[in-house]
Scaffold this motif. Structure first.
Motif, mmCIF file in Angstrom:
data_model
loop_
_atom_site.group_PDB
_atom_site.id
_atom_site.type_symbol
_atom_site.label_atom_id
_atom_site.label_comp_id
_atom_site.label_asym_id
_atom_site.label_seq_id
_atom_site.Cartn_x
_atom_site.Cartn_y
_atom_site.Cartn_z
ATOM 1 N N GLY A 37 0.918 -1.143 0.016
ATOM 2 C CA GLY A 37 0.087 -0.011 0.069
ATOM 3 C C GLY A 37 0.833 1.355 0.231
ATOM 4 N N LEU A 38 1.961 1.278 0.716
ATOM 5 C CA LEU A 38 2.857 2.520 0.944
ATOM 6 C C LEU A 38 3.600 2.697 -0.683
ATOM 7 C CD1 LEU A 38 4.524 1.902 4.246
ATOM 8 C CD2 LEU A 38 2.869 3.723 3.497
ATOM 9 N N ALA A 39 3.942 1.284 -1.034
ATOM 10 C CA ALA A 39 4.421 1.554 -2.620
ATOM 11 C C ALA A 39 3.525 2.330 -3.479
ATOM 12 C CB ALA A 39 4.860 0.280 -3.052
ATOM 13 N N GLN A 40 2.297 1.890 -3.502
ATOM 14 C CA GLN A 40 1.213 2.279 -4.349
ATOM 15 C C GLN A 40 0.757 3.732 -4.073
ATOM 16 O OE1 GLN A 40 1.347 -0.222 -6.396
ATOM 17 N NE2 GLN A 40 -0.676 0.043 -6.931
ATOM 18 N N LEU A 41 0.970 4.115 -2.819
ATOM 19 C CA LEU A 41 0.784 5.681 -2.438
ATOM 20 C C LEU A 41 1.723 6.334 -2.944
ATOM 21 C CD1 LEU A 41 -0.952 7.782 -0.904
ATOM 22 C CD2 LEU A 41 0.382 7.070 1.187
ATOM 23 N N ILE A 42 3.109 5.838 -3.172
ATOM 24 C CA ILE A 42 4.355 6.654 -3.313
ATOM 25 C C ILE A 42 4.386 6.623 -4.956
ATOM 26 C CG2 ILE A 42 6.787 6.316 -3.920
ATOM 27 C CD1 ILE A 42 6.831 5.230 -1.145
ATOM 28 N N ASN A 43 3.707 5.621 -5.655
ATOM 29 C CA ASN A 43 3.658 5.737 -7.157
ATOM 30 C C ASN A 43 2.568 6.702 -7.592
ATOM 31 O OD1 ASN A 43 5.635 4.040 -7.751
ATOM 32 N ND2 ASN A 43 4.303 1.986 -7.630
ATOM 33 N N GLU A 44 1.532 6.826 -6.870
ATOM 34 C CA GLU A 44 0.223 7.605 -7.130
ATOM 35 C C GLU A 44 0.607 9.272 -6.922
ATOM 36 O OE1 GLU A 44 -2.862 6.550 -4.524
ATOM 37 O OE2 GLU A 44 -3.173 4.617 -5.488
ATOM 38 N N ASN A 45 1.806 9.444 -6.166
ATOM 39 C CA ASN A 45 2.113 10.775 -5.680
ATOM 40 C C ASN A 45 3.418 11.325 -6.393
ATOM 41 O OD1 ASN A 45 -0.044 11.743 -3.941
ATOM 42 N ND2 ASN A 45 0.334 9.607 -2.941
ATOM 43 N N GLN A 46 3.858 10.629 -7.412
ATOM 44 C CA GLN A 46 4.966 11.108 -7.901
ATOM 45 C C GLN A 46 4.766 12.564 -8.603
ATOM 46 O OE1 GLN A 46 7.882 9.635 -8.544
ATOM 47 N NE2 GLN A 46 7.280 7.792 -7.293
ATOM 48 N N GLY A 47 5.708 13.224 -8.327
ATOM 49 C CA GLY A 47 5.697 14.595 -8.740
ATOM 50 C C GLY A 47 5.223 15.461 -7.733
#
Length: 70
Positions: A37-47
């Protein structure tokens, strides 16, 4: 894949209705799901604006405290 020893709980008609796993396996699965879930959140918030490491760790700890208090 994480090997998990499962024990099936059956109803009166011998149909599986639940699964029991060792607490150690449950905790490992819980960690895997949380990290995913943390990895998904990081990917969603790139930029997006990034926090400094210390601020990010404090924010993460506050989330865990909220989860425990719930």
């Amino acid at each position: 894949m994480l090997p998990v020893k499962k024990r099936y709980v059956l109803d009166e008609d011998q149909r599986p209705i639940a699964v029991q796993i060792a607490i150690e396996d449950f905790e490992k699965l819980e960690d895997l799901i949380e990290n995913y879930g943390l990895a998904q959140l990081i990917n969603e918030n790139q930029g997006e604006e990034r926090l400094q490491k210390s601020a990010a760790l404090e924010y993460y700890r506050s989330l865990k405290r909220e989860d425990v208090d719930s």
